[in-house]
Write a protein that holds these residues in place. Structure first.
Motif, PDB file in Angstrom:
ATOM      1  N   GLY A  71     -19.223 -19.770  -4.573  1.00  0.00           N
ATOM      2  CA  GLY A  71     -18.265 -19.865  -3.509  1.00  0.00           C
ATOM      3  C   GLY A  71     -16.917 -19.897  -3.355  1.00  0.00           C
ATOM      4  N   ILE A  72     -16.446 -20.560  -4.668  1.00  0.00           N
ATOM      5  CA  ILE A  72     -14.957 -20.922  -4.912  1.00  0.00           C
ATOM      6  C   ILE A  72     -14.632 -19.917  -5.539  1.00  0.00           C
ATOM      7  CG2 ILE A  72     -13.644 -22.358  -6.714  1.00  0.00           C
ATOM      8  CD1 ILE A  72     -15.242 -24.729  -5.592  1.00  0.00           C
ATOM      9  N   ILE A  73     -16.039 -19.463  -7.114  1.00  0.00           N
ATOM     10  CA  ILE A  73     -14.872 -18.419  -7.193  1.00  0.00           C
ATOM     11  C   ILE A  73     -15.022 -17.282  -6.605  1.00  0.00           C
ATOM     12  CG2 ILE A  73     -16.328 -16.705  -9.442  1.00  0.00           C
ATOM     13  CD1 ILE A  73     -17.302 -18.933 -10.208  1.00  0.00           C
ATOM     14  N   ALA A  74     -16.033 -16.935  -5.965  1.00  0.00           N
ATOM     15  CA  ALA A  74     -15.693 -15.730  -4.743  1.00  0.00           C
ATOM     16  C   ALA A  74     -14.518 -15.759  -4.232  1.00  0.00           C
ATOM     17  CB  ALA A  74     -16.893 -15.309  -4.439  1.00  0.00           C
ATOM     18  N   PHE A  75     -14.794 -17.028  -3.187  1.00  0.00           N
ATOM     19  CA  PHE A  75     -13.453 -16.971  -2.757  1.00  0.00           C
ATOM     20  C   PHE A  75     -11.520 -16.666  -2.934  1.00  0.00           C
ATOM     21  CE2 PHE A  75     -14.430 -16.753   1.755  1.00  0.00           C
ATOM     22  CZ  PHE A  75     -15.769 -16.249   2.133  1.00  0.00           C
ATOM     23  N   ALA A  76     -11.853 -16.880  -4.505  1.00  0.00           N
ATOM     24  CA  ALA A  76     -11.254 -17.165  -4.991  1.00  0.00           C
ATOM     25  C   ALA A  76     -10.516 -15.341  -5.148  1.00  0.00           C
ATOM     26  CB  ALA A  76     -10.543 -16.940  -6.615  1.00  0.00           C
ATOM     27  N   ALA A  77     -11.497 -14.933  -6.066  1.00  0.00           N
ATOM     28  CA  ALA A  77     -11.542 -12.885  -5.925  1.00  0.00           C
ATOM     29  C   ALA A  77     -10.855 -12.142  -5.074  1.00  0.00           C
ATOM     30  CB  ALA A  77     -13.196 -12.475  -6.611  1.00  0.00           C
ATOM     31  N   VAL A  78     -11.636 -12.632  -3.863  1.00  0.00           N
ATOM     32  CA  VAL A  78     -10.785 -11.423  -2.852  1.00  0.00           C
ATOM     33  C   VAL A  78      -9.963 -11.581  -2.060  1.00  0.00           C
ATOM     34  CG1 VAL A  78     -11.789 -10.592   0.039  1.00  0.00           C
ATOM     35  CG2 VAL A  78     -14.069 -11.461  -1.973  1.00  0.00           C
ATOM     36  N   PRO A  79      -9.184 -12.480  -1.762  1.00  0.00           N
ATOM     37  CA  PRO A  79      -7.945 -12.315  -1.327  1.00  0.00           C
ATOM     38  C   PRO A  79      -7.023 -12.109  -2.886  1.00  0.00           C
ATOM     39  CG  PRO A  79      -8.096 -14.882  -1.382  1.00  0.00           C
ATOM     40  CD  PRO A  79     -10.243 -13.947  -1.706  1.00  0.00           C
ATOM     41  N   VAL A  80      -6.988 -12.914  -4.029  1.00  0.00           N
ATOM     42  CA  VAL A  80      -6.490 -12.063  -5.111  1.00  0.00           C
ATOM     43  C   VAL A  80      -6.455 -10.555  -5.178  1.00  0.00           C
ATOM     44  CG1 VAL A  80      -6.079 -12.067  -7.321  1.00  0.00           C
ATOM     45  CG2 VAL A  80      -6.320 -14.337  -5.934  1.00  0.00           C
ATOM     46  N   ALA A  81      -7.813  -9.499  -5.138  1.00  0.00           N
ATOM     47  CA  ALA A  81      -8.075  -8.419  -5.288  1.00  0.00           C
ATOM     48  C   ALA A  81      -6.932  -8.095  -3.926  1.00  0.00           C
ATOM     49  CB  ALA A  81      -9.035  -7.740  -5.551  1.00  0.00           C
ATOM     50  N   ILE A  82      -6.963  -8.543  -2.931  1.00  0.00           N
ATOM     51  CA  ILE A  82      -6.629  -7.969  -1.737  1.00  0.00           C
ATOM     52  C   ILE A  82      -4.861  -7.823  -2.279  1.00  0.00           C
ATOM     53  CG2 ILE A  82      -6.460  -8.310   0.989  1.00  0.00           C
ATOM     54  CD1 ILE A  82      -9.300  -8.560   1.142  1.00  0.00           C
ATOM     55  N   LEU A  83      -4.860  -8.803  -2.285  1.00  0.00           N
ATOM     56  CA  LEU A  83      -3.118  -9.068  -2.344  1.00  0.00           C
ATOM     57  C   LEU A  83      -2.380  -7.914  -3.559  1.00  0.00           C
ATOM     58  CD1 LEU A  83      -2.973 -12.835  -2.103  1.00  0.00           C
ATOM     59  CD2 LEU A  83      -1.542 -11.596  -0.813  1.00  0.00           C
ATOM     60  N   LEU A  84      -3.261  -8.038  -4.643  1.00  0.00           N
ATOM     61  CA  LEU A  84      -2.528  -7.344  -5.612  1.00  0.00           C
ATOM     62  C   LEU A  84      -2.553  -5.977  -5.480  1.00  0.00           C
ATOM     63  CD1 LEU A  84      -3.837  -9.051  -8.990  1.00  0.00           C
ATOM     64  CD2 LEU A  84      -1.720  -9.544  -7.906  1.00  0.00           C
ATOM     65  N   ARG A  85      -3.520  -5.359  -3.798  1.00  0.00           N
ATOM     66  CA  ARG A  85      -3.989  -4.373  -4.277  1.00  0.00           C
ATOM     67  C   ARG A  85      -3.328  -3.994  -3.112  1.00  0.00           C
ATOM     68  NH1 ARG A  85      -3.949  -0.619  -7.995  1.00  0.00           N
ATOM     69  NH2 ARG A  85      -4.567   0.718  -6.930  1.00  0.00           N
ATOM     70  N   ALA A  86      -2.368  -4.384  -1.999  1.00  0.00           N
ATOM     71  CA  ALA A  86      -1.825  -4.710  -0.640  1.00  0.00           C
ATOM     72  C   ALA A  86      -0.170  -3.389  -1.006  1.00  0.00           C
ATOM     73  CB  ALA A  86      -0.608  -5.366  -0.163  1.00  0.00           C
ATOM     74  N   GLN A  87      -0.702  -2.524  -0.231  1.00  0.00           N
ATOM     75  CA  GLN A  87       0.386  -1.555  -0.117  1.00  0.00           C
ATOM     76  C   GLN A  87       1.848  -2.056   0.794  1.00  0.00           C
ATOM     77  OE1 GLN A  87       0.690   1.747  -2.184  1.00  0.00           O
ATOM     78  NE2 GLN A  87      -1.567   1.010  -3.152  1.00  0.00           N
ATOM     79  N   PRO A  88       2.890  -1.340   0.857  1.00  0.00           N
ATOM     80  CA  PRO A  88       4.207  -2.040   0.897  1.00  0.00           C
ATOM     81  C   PRO A  88       4.208  -0.621   3.021  1.00  0.00           C
ATOM     82  CG  PRO A  88       4.899  -1.124  -0.707  1.00  0.00           C
ATOM     83  CD  PRO A  88       3.518  -0.685  -0.868  1.00  0.00           C
ATOM     84  N   GLY A  89       4.569  -1.481   3.292  1.00  0.00           N
ATOM     85  CA  GLY A  89       4.356  -0.982   4.984  1.00  0.00           C
ATOM     86  C   GLY A  89       3.821  -2.134   6.428  1.00  0.00           C
ATOM     87  N   ARG A  90       3.913  -1.739   6.813  1.00  0.00           N
ATOM     88  CA  ARG A  90       3.255  -2.600   7.471  1.00  0.00           C
ATOM     89  C   ARG A  90       1.792  -3.874   8.232  1.00  0.00           C
ATOM     90  NH1 ARG A  90       5.353  -0.640  13.965  1.00  0.00           N
ATOM     91  NH2 ARG A  90       5.403   1.368  12.332  1.00  0.00           N
ATOM     92  N   ARG A  91       0.676  -1.971   7.334  1.00  0.00           N
ATOM     93  CA  ARG A  91      -0.244  -2.725   8.061  1.00  0.00           C
ATOM     94  C   ARG A  91      -0.450  -4.102   6.621  1.00  0.00           C
ATOM     95  NH1 ARG A  91      -3.476   2.059   6.964  1.00  0.00           N
ATOM     96  NH2 ARG A  91      -3.925   2.245   9.735  1.00  0.00           N
ATOM     97  N   GLY A  92       0.195  -3.565   4.985  1.00  0.00           N
ATOM     98  CA  GLY A  92       0.514  -4.069   3.738  1.00  0.00           C
ATOM     99  C   GLY A  92       1.195  -5.856   4.291  1.00  0.00           C
ATOM    100  N   GLY A  93       1.917  -5.637   5.352  1.00  0.00           N
ATOM    101  CA  GLY A  93       2.701  -7.201   5.760  1.00  0.00           C
ATOM    102  C   GLY A  93       2.293  -7.710   6.243  1.00  0.00           C
ATOM    103  N   PHE A  94       0.740  -6.870   7.498  1.00  0.00           N
ATOM    104  CA  PHE A  94       0.325  -7.852   8.113  1.00  0.00           C
ATOM    105  C   PHE A  94      -0.660  -8.354   7.047  1.00  0.00           C
ATOM    106  CE2 PHE A  94      -3.373  -8.616  10.439  1.00  0.00           C
ATOM    107  CZ  PHE A  94      -2.702  -9.336  11.548  1.00  0.00           C
ATOM    108  N   ILE A  95      -1.734  -7.486   6.345  1.00  0.00           N
ATOM    109  CA  ILE A  95      -2.358  -7.946   5.158  1.00  0.00           C
ATOM    110  C   ILE A  95      -1.881  -9.497   4.426  1.00  0.00           C
ATOM    111  CG2 ILE A  95      -3.826  -7.850   2.821  1.00  0.00           C
ATOM    112  CD1 ILE A  95      -4.572  -5.236   5.106  1.00  0.00           C
ATOM    113  N   ILE A  96      -0.280 -10.116   3.995  1.00  0.00           N
ATOM    114  CA  ILE A  96      -0.485 -10.324   2.973  1.00  0.00           C
ATOM    115  C   ILE A  96       0.959 -11.459   3.719  1.00  0.00           C
ATOM    116  CG2 ILE A  96       0.399  -8.927   1.219  1.00  0.00           C
ATOM    117  CD1 ILE A  96       3.463  -9.257   1.913  1.00  0.00           C
TER     118      ILE A  96
END
Length: 189
Positions: A71-96
């Motif tokens: 679970g620790i491995i999986a729960f590191a991968a998901v937010p890291v992938a999301i952070l590294l792929r987040a796009q600038p803008g309001r939606r990306g800002g909300f996510i980060i």
């Protein structure tokens, strides 16, 4: 494949400041380091899982340390992938901001709270205090300084991250158990 990824990164719009870009990457690194510390030290403090469950009031069977590590491995991968792929803008800002608030909240509970309750070290405490909490706060402050969203938008993103923490914790147990079941390492402690 590497050239295609480099070209894809070159076409992606940039965050509005180099500091914000650095903080988003630092948050991803902090999450990886934090989860690595938890993975590494969890077997050294086996009562941590039961104590955290009991303090949270979560009524669940405890997975084994090995299952929890999945679970620790999986729960590191998901937010890291999301952070590294987040796009600038309001939606990306909300996510980060949401992930930053969730990471900072995770530092406060269970890590710092459990450190006080137990009077000692708990898995993940060092990086919670030195990485995920301060970087999460700095990232939210930088998003506010740059006006990625309105103040109420940042507050909503932060509140969403904090409110999702119980669901994420429940998902953490469930995903670890599922991965453990698939790999044959699942057993209740």
């Amino acid at each position: 494949m590497i050239h295609a990824e480099a070209a894809d990164d070159a076409r992606r719009p940039a965050w509005p400041s180099a500091r914000l870009t650095l903080l988003v990457r630092a948050m991803a690194l902090a999450i990886m380091l934090h989860n690595a510390e938890e993975w590494w030290t969890l077997p050294l403090v086996p009562d941590f899982l039961a104590a955290t469950r009991d303090l949270s009031g979560l009524q669940a069977s405890l997975p084994s340390v090995e299952t929890t590590r999945w679970g620790i491995i999986a729960f590191a991968a998901v937010p890291v992938a999301i952070l590294l792929r987040a796009q600038p803008g309001r939606r990306g800002g909300f996510i980060i901001c949401m992930i930053a608030a969730m990471s900072a909240g995770n530092a406060l509970f269970p890590h710092i709270a459990m450190g006080f309750v137990t009077g000692g070290y708990v898995p993940g405490l060092v990086t919670a205090c030195t990485a995920t909490l301060p970087i999460g706060i700095l990232l939210i402050c930088e998003a506010r300084r740059l006006r990625l969203m309105s103040g109420s938008g940042i507050a909503l993103a932060s509140a969403t991250g904090l409110l999702l923490m119980p669901a994420v914790a429940t998902g953490f147990w469930a995903l670890g158990a599922l991965i453990g079941e698939i790999t044959g390492s699942a057993r209740l402690a």
